[in-house]
Enzyme design. Structure first.
Site, mmCIF file in Angstrom:
data_model
loop_
_atom_site.group_PDB
_atom_site.id
_atom_site.type_symbol
_atom_site.label_atom_id
_atom_site.label_comp_id
_atom_site.label_asym_id
_atom_site.label_seq_id
_atom_site.Cartn_x
_atom_site.Cartn_y
_atom_site.Cartn_z
ATOM 1 N N GLU A 19 0.852 -1.205 0.000
ATOM 2 C CA GLU A 19 0.000 0.000 0.000
ATOM 3 C C GLU A 19 0.886 1.254 0.000
ATOM 4 O O GLU A 19 1.943 1.268 0.630
ATOM 5 C CB GLU A 19 -0.847 -0.019 1.284
ATOM 6 C CG GLU A 19 -1.733 1.183 1.516
ATOM 7 C CD GLU A 19 -2.344 1.210 2.922
ATOM 8 O OE1 GLU A 19 -1.691 0.702 3.869
ATOM 9 O OE2 GLU A 19 -3.472 1.710 3.077
ATOM 10 N N LYS B 91 -9.530 1.077 -1.796
ATOM 11 C CA LYS B 91 -9.710 0.608 -0.412
ATOM 12 C C LYS B 91 -11.090 0.984 0.125
ATOM 13 O O LYS B 91 -11.468 2.156 0.150
ATOM 14 C CB LYS B 91 -8.621 1.234 0.459
ATOM 15 C CG LYS B 91 -8.579 0.763 1.904
ATOM 16 C CD LYS B 91 -7.347 1.385 2.587
ATOM 17 C CE LYS B 91 -7.121 0.919 4.005
ATOM 18 N NZ LYS B 91 -5.828 1.451 4.543
ATOM 19 N N CYS C 49 -4.662 -3.163 3.156
ATOM 20 C CA CYS C 49 -4.407 -2.936 4.590
ATOM 21 C C CYS C 49 -5.589 -3.329 5.478
ATOM 22 O O CYS C 49 -5.875 -4.509 5.629
ATOM 23 C CB CYS C 49 -3.993 -1.491 4.793
ATOM 24 S SG CYS C 49 -3.208 -1.186 6.409
#
Lengths: 308, 308
Positions: free
Chosen positions: B46, B123, B168
């Site tokens: 990321e 995300k 994440c």
């Protein structure tokens, strides 16, 4: 602090020939030990009162029904309820339930400390199959003998905690924990009967199966910030080994107590329900972080749909 | 067998003062190493091109936007795409994306072996907060600088596998894996930047955070019978330590490769996509076993609703 001293009462094997009275006597011994250790709740495994009969193929429904209980408590289990009331220990155990209108469920109940049944769960995720399967090393006929639970995943408040139940294969499904997590669950109690070998892959033995069981329960605990108490019926039932591996898991996903045997064995841990608060208010504060607009497939689609 | 030799290209820290060109040079070195090891896919973390800037509180949007990319590839990353094409290695990495119409996302792309971007993920689960928080040891302002991803959890077919991406914090949410599992995912690639200390609980250090990270990825892999490749940006970024712990997880939930350092480090594993078949056809045959009639709360309710 809201503490419950919990006893995870792992049971050794129940043979086909064992009477329920013989088995309940073992449960009573575990209850006495738990009360002596200060427990106010004791959790026994799935199908605690009988052998894991879904390994046996039966065509005669009357024979099948012999493994089921038509009322609870009943004559065989009344001594357990009576002694639990005297000791002021709540009990939870699994059994095969035959309802007055003829439905068959794989069921678990929970009492309060006065021996009153205050919660009932019926297993939702039935593993295995419904017809005799020549391809398997042994049978796993839960889909033959039980209907899927019809009560969903409710939670109840008892002993100042929000408590839910699962049974065996339910523990592998993150949906089970999440539906209870969305109701604020702080303690999940569950029992299981898990063969030590995969009936469809003889190379998959106990180490791998213990790992998968623990992985599912620790992840469910962490991702919902809840205690999880998983209790096995273990050992050799008429030549068919069941794994042990009973554990108590804290709301951080850590195992705080673990069975060492495959027999009757009591794990005791003082579980503080308030340990679930930090996770629920920070990283798993669902209200702030979940994005249900992207979860649609989870409830709209049962099986895999491949588009690529 | 459908094998992909995958390189998990963990990266050491990116300091605020590091230029993207300096950082891309390190990514190129990892790419060369991966190609030499036979990889056909390399996964970077990321926000690979910059420091983890959401730890810094900024009020000037022009300053914020300096951390974002307005096109991909761009001048700084073109050498990476060019070399990947020459080496016939697919690449995947995360970056902050500013769209032509002014939207800000935490994004990850994947190319084919010819350097063409074939997949983009944004995300969904943004952790942290949007305003300066005096209660925290340090800031985690993802909710300030990014909008939640608007693309859901798609999967793509590339290199003869069904591939999805997470970023994440997405890895901690079982919903993320399940939505992809319901589309037949066989390989989940994800990057992360995870502080070594919990900003809201200084006692929660790296060991616990590594455990939670691994627990989430191994459970997601097992419960969906998919490979999971999790790649960290690690080490000390301007005084703020990020944990490492990059891993490659097989569809049985076992870690088959693990980073040993907190710096630039390549993990390589030959991943057989067919290892996902057994789980998908047996214990996690969703069509036979899932009971969506009991999962309703997962998509109807965002936060906890306490009724007991």
């Amino acid at each position: 602090m809201r503490k419950i001293v919990i006893g995870a009462a792992q049971m050794g094997p129940n043979q086909k020939a064992d009477s329920r009275e013989t088995i309940v006597a073992r449960m009573l011994a575990l209850l006495e030990e738990a009360a002596g250790a200060g427990c106010t709740m004791v959790v026994y495994p799935e199908l605690a009162l009988t052998t894991f009969f879904p390994r046996w193929y039966m065509e005669d429904q009357a024979e099948v029904d012999c493994w089921f209980e038509t009322e609870m408590p009943n004559a065989a289990t009344q001594p357990l309820f009576d002694r639990a009331r005297e000791l002021r220990v709540a009990i939870s155990f699994g059994y095969a339930e035959l309802t007055p209108d003829g439905h068959h469920f794989n069921t678990q109940i929970l009492t309060d400390r006065d021996g009153n049944i205050v919660a009932k769960y019926r297993k939702v995720h039935l593993p295995g199959h419904s017809e005799y399967d020549n391809e398997r090393a042994f049978q796993h006929l839960e889909k033959r003998y039980f209907e899927p639970g019809d009560l969903g995943f409710p939670v109840w408040r008892t002993q100042d905690a929000v408590v839910g139940m699962l049974i065996c294969n339910d523990r592998r499904w993150p949906e089970s924990y999440r539906v209870m997590g969305l109701q604020g669950v702080e303690l999940v109690i569950l029992g299981y009967n898990t063969p030590s070998v995969n009936s469809q892959n003889s190379a998959e033995g106990e180490d791998k199966r213990l790992y998968h069981s623990e992985l599912s329960m620790t992840a469910g605990a962490y991702q919902n910030a809840t205690w999880v108490v998983g209790v096995a019926k273990a050992g050799d039932e008429d030549g068919h080994p069941l794994m042990g591996g009973s554990i108590i898991v804290d709301p951080n996903g850590y195992v705080v107590a673990r069975a060492k045997t495959n027999g009757d064995e009591l794990l005791v841990h003082e579980c503080d329900m308030d340990l679930s608060v930090f996770g629920k208010e920070t990283i798993f504060d669902f209200a702030r972080h979940r994005r249900i607009e992207h979860y649609g497939l989870i409830t709209s689609q049962t099986g895999v749909v491949r588009k690529v």
